[in-house]
Design an enzyme around this catalytic site. Structure first.
Site, PDB file in Angstrom:
ATOM      1  N   ASP A 121      34.026 -57.381 -49.880  1.00 17.50           N
ATOM      2  CA  ASP A 121      32.788 -58.181 -49.871  1.00 17.50           C
ATOM      3  C   ASP A 121      31.554 -57.294 -49.800  1.00 17.50           C
ATOM      4  OD1 ASP A 121      31.257 -60.466 -49.986  1.00 17.50           O
ATOM      5  OD2 ASP A 121      31.333 -60.847 -47.822  1.00 17.50           O
ATOM      6  N   GLY A 149      26.251 -65.865 -41.756  1.00 13.93           N
ATOM      7  CA  GLY A 149      27.038 -65.079 -42.696  1.00 13.93           C
ATOM      8  C   GLY A 149      27.821 -65.963 -43.633  1.00 13.93           C
ATOM      9  N   GLY A 150      28.693 -65.336 -44.421  1.00 11.54           N
ATOM     10  CA  GLY A 150      29.441 -66.087 -45.419  1.00 11.54           C
ATOM     11  C   GLY A 150      30.359 -67.129 -44.817  1.00 11.54           C
ATOM     12  N   GLY A 170      30.314 -67.740 -41.173  1.00 10.37           N
ATOM     13  CA  GLY A 170      29.987 -68.016 -39.788  1.00 10.37           C
ATOM     14  C   GLY A 170      28.552 -67.733 -39.461  1.00 10.37           C
ATOM     15  N   LYS A 230      29.706 -62.505 -33.797  1.00 12.31           N
ATOM     16  CA  LYS A 230      29.888 -63.156 -35.093  1.00 12.31           C
ATOM     17  C   LYS A 230      30.901 -64.282 -34.920  1.00 12.31           C
ATOM     18  CE  LYS A 230      31.647 -62.763 -39.724  1.00 12.31           C
ATOM     19  NZ  LYS A 230      32.515 -62.024 -40.641  1.00 12.31           N
TER      20      LYS A 230
END
Length: 754
Positions: free
Chosen positions: A272, A146-147, A149, A167
């Site tokens: 986001d 992800g952005g 992690g 996550k």
């Protein structure tokens, strides 16, 4: 200087403090100043691709917004687990500043810190299959990076091996990552909405990559496809099994807006939104990756977002993240995913629906904050209206969904087509004829268009609901008694004065409303709407059309601006545009009979008698204007096109329809029936005089047989009945007798008289 950050490393620390081999910096909380971020080369690493044959459906559906039926899809278990978790070198970018990181051929770095902004990166998983996190969650595989992690699929060994997602934030010692981590701990476990991923827990595990402990958020596992994947599947000509019709995209956006509305009502912002953060599961749309969620009043925490979907730097500097910046991202998502899409299977080819979609997107992602939608609920309401225009026509027996913006109007835009001709039709034909097939005057339309509902929060909103039905004079008296400054009071005063034919004072009231508005008055569609009404009253139809078009841009899902635009186009001679808007309104709402009458007028103007009758026949029985439409059918069947009388088939149908009309309170005989019968007889006689009686059927109205003499006798008798029973003065009586004498057969006695 040799590196001391990683045991055994032989690299050298460069001039900004980072090792040229492991990419790590000494443990510290500060660091060199961060340069300005560069534009992102891409939207980030691609998500896992769709299944080879597209997601199958078992025939079941689920419905969104009460409008769109979407198939229930089946996705293979664990389909999102990546067989090779490593990120290709050409897709390695810093999650914060988008600079290339972790590259360098055989000596590339799989994890480390960005040399530009010190943000940690990791392109290999920190957890492996079989790892047990917090003695509860067994890792199954690597899902995605992800952005900020990494994301893993795991099994909850304490709860029937249910699948969950872990996550990870790359390094909690980094202040930005820590802030996001704390935000997620504080807010996300309390969120509970069907279109938002559930957050279950927060745990830690040893960090193999950076040392110390790493934090993991435990969340709901969603098996499905992101909107980014669905869009790529739709673009692939080799994948016809995975279409993405525009109506489906709008249905997805409706669910996204439901999630945003929930967050906003909790005092939170999402920040986001992009296609990769929206998952389409078997029967649900859900927002995922809530790392950017923040309180609406938080202007100090680092902002998480994707550059393409964020508002401009100037707005972020002056206003920060807001509800409207979240809605801007919705507009950007619709613009990107909707490019090139079509309405969908079974939908009509109606370009107004596509125009409405473009206007919806344009307002949602407007550069100026003030011009965007103010709330997710407002945008969702307009989106539903656009959906109506992209879907197949509603059943004539189905009630239209009422607008939250405009109140329904009882007015019918018609100046005679749907009414039995008055006696003046014969006694004063110059001033009372059916002109332009019954098109009403602009001033009548101005006072008959739907009225905007009072805006919630206005001090007079509740008061106006109790006085809105009063006559204009009494309404003005009631408005004068309200002693609190109110925009809605001034707008109601404006409308009342327009009904009284007083444009100068109506303009004064509109000006007063503009002065009372907070902010820029040009951003409020209500002022443009009333300005257009004023222009119509003054006969300036082109100016009115321009102002109605501005309202359409603000409210792309409403039918009221389209109805107004249709009339303006009809009045100015733009028949093509008028038909487009009238048809759009009529498809959506069979109670707006004004649209049907507008279409009938335009079809009669184009000599399409059958088309006019067809649209009038579609006015439903439960419409207050059903009887007017049935009368309009008879008049449409008897109207003359230039010098050409109606043909025999139209006249025979008119006779049949006339017999079935309920006139004069249901009495078989009466003044209205006598007058409408007279119009049919006149049309029949014109036909016989031009072409003879061939094709005319015997009937009560035409007489038996419908010869010239028979029609003349019947028509003369009708005029004498009108003179005897309906004439109101000596002049009218004489005119009607003269018409009777002119119509009667050419007998020897009449020839002698002449």
């Amino acid at each position: 200087m040799r590196c001391t950050r990683t045991p055994g490393c032989t690299g050298t620390v460069d001039e900004i403090g980072f090792c040229d081999r492991c990419g790590l910096a000494p443990r510290r909380t500060g660091g060199p100043p961060r340069p300005e971020p560069e534009p992102a080369p891409s939207d980030g690493p691609p998500a896992a691709g769709p299944p080879p044959d597209g997601p199958p459906s078992d025939g079941r559906t689920w419905t969104v917004a009460g409008l769109v039926s979407l198939p229930v899809l089946a996705f293979p278990a664990d389909r999102r687990v990546l067989p090779d978790p490593a990120v290709p070198e050409n897709q390695r970018f810093c999650a914060h500043c988008r600079a290339p990181v972790g590259r360098g051929g055989t000596g590339r770095l799989d994890h480390g810190y960005c040399g530009r902004c010190q943000t940690p990166f990791a392109f290999v998983p920190a957890l492996e299959r079989g790892d047990l996190v917090a003695d509860q969650y067994e890792v199954v595989g690597y899902l995605a990076r992800g952005g900020l992690g990494q994301v893993y699929l795991a099994r909850d060994t304490h709860l029937d091996d249910n699948p969950v997602v872990l996550k990870r934030l790359l390094n909690k010692t980094d202040r930005n990552a820590l802030a996001v981590e704390v935000a997620e701990r504080r807010y996300l476990t309390t969120l509970n909405h069907p279109t938002i991923v559930r957050i279950y827990n927060f745990v830690t595990a040893p960090d193999r990559l950076f040392g110390g402990q790493a934090g993991y958020i435990v969340m709901e596992y969603l098996n499905g496809m992101s909107l980014a994947e669905l869009r790529e599947a739709a673009r692939d000509p080799a994948r016809p099994a995975a279409p993405l019709p525009l109506a489906h995209l709008l249905a997805y956006a409706h669910e996204i807006l439901a999630a945003l509305d929930y967050l906003h009502r909790q005092g939170l912002l999402y920040t986001d939104l992009h296609p990769g953060n929206v998952i389409r599961t078997a029967d649900r749309i859900k927002l995922i990756d809530l790392g950017g969620v923040r309180r609406a009043d938080d202007q100090s925490s680092p902002l998480v977002g994707t550059p393409l979907y964020q508002v401009g730097d100037r707005e972020l500097e002056t206003r920060g993240a807001t509800v409207r910046s979240d809605l801007y991202a919705v507009g950007m998502l619709l613009a990107e995913l909707g490019d090139g899409l079509v309405p969908g299977p079974g939908a009509p080819v109606v370009d107004v629906g596509m125009e409405s979609f473009r206007r919806l997107v344009r307002r949602a992602r407007h550069d100026e904050w003030e011009h965007r939608f103010a709330s997710a609920a407002e945008l969702a309401e307009q989106l539903k209206g656009v959906l109506h225009e992209l879907l197949p026509a509603r059943s004539g027996h189905e009630q239209a969904v009422s607008s939250t913006v405009f109140a329904p109007t009882p007015a019918l835009f018609d100046a005679g087509l749907g009414a039995v001709p008055p006696l003046e039709h014969w006694t004063d034909p110059v001033g009372s004829g059916l002109r332009e097939h019954g098109r009403p005057a602009p001033a009548a339309v101005a006072t008959g268009l739907p009225v905007p509902r009072p805006m919630p929060g206005d001090p007079a909103a509740e008061f106006l609901t109790t006085v809105g039905a009063l006559a204009p004079e009494r309404l003005l008296d009631g408005l004068a008694a309200f002693d609190v400054p109110s925009v809605e009071i001034e707008l109601a005063r404006c409308r009342a004065l327009l009904e009284l034919g007083d444009p100068p004072r109506a303009w004064d009231a509109l000006t007063a409303a503009g002065r009372l508005l907070d902010g820029d008055p040009s951003t409020d569609w209500r002022l443009a709407w009333h300005d257009a009404l004023l222009a119509l009253t003054e006969g300036d139809v082109p100016r009115a059309g321009g102002r109605f078009d501005a309202v359409y841009g603000k409210l792309p899902g409403e039918i009221a601006p389209k109805l107004a635009l249709a009339y303006c186009a009809e009045h100015t001679g733009d028949a093509v545009r008028a038909v487009r808007y009238y048809e759009t309104v009529w498809r959506r709402d069979r109670l707006t009979a004004s649209a049907a009458f507008g279409l009938a007028r335009l079809r009669l103007a184009g000599r399409d008698r059958a088309g006019a009758v067809g649209v009038l026949d579609d006015v439903p029985r439960f419409s207050r204007h059903h009887d007017a439409a049935r009368i309009a059918v008879v008049r449409s069947l008897t109207v003359r096109f230039g010098d050409e009388p109606p043909d025999a088939a139209a006249l025979n149908e008119a006779v049949h329809r006339l017999a079935g009309l309920r006139l004069d309170g249901g009495n078989p005989h009466g003044e209205a029936r006598d007058r409408l019968t007279t119009t049919v007889l006149e049309a029949a006689l014109e036909r016989v005089l031009a072409y003879g009686p061939d094709g005319l059927d015997d009937g009560a109205t035409l007489g038996a047989p419908p010869t010239e003499n028979g029609l003349r006798q019947r028509l003369a008798r009708s005029f004498r009945v009108l003179a005897r029973q309906q004439a109101r003065n000596r002049n009218d009586h004489g005119v009607l007798l003269d018409r009777a004498n002119t119509a009667r057969p050419l007998t020897l006695l009449r020839l002698r008289e002449e």
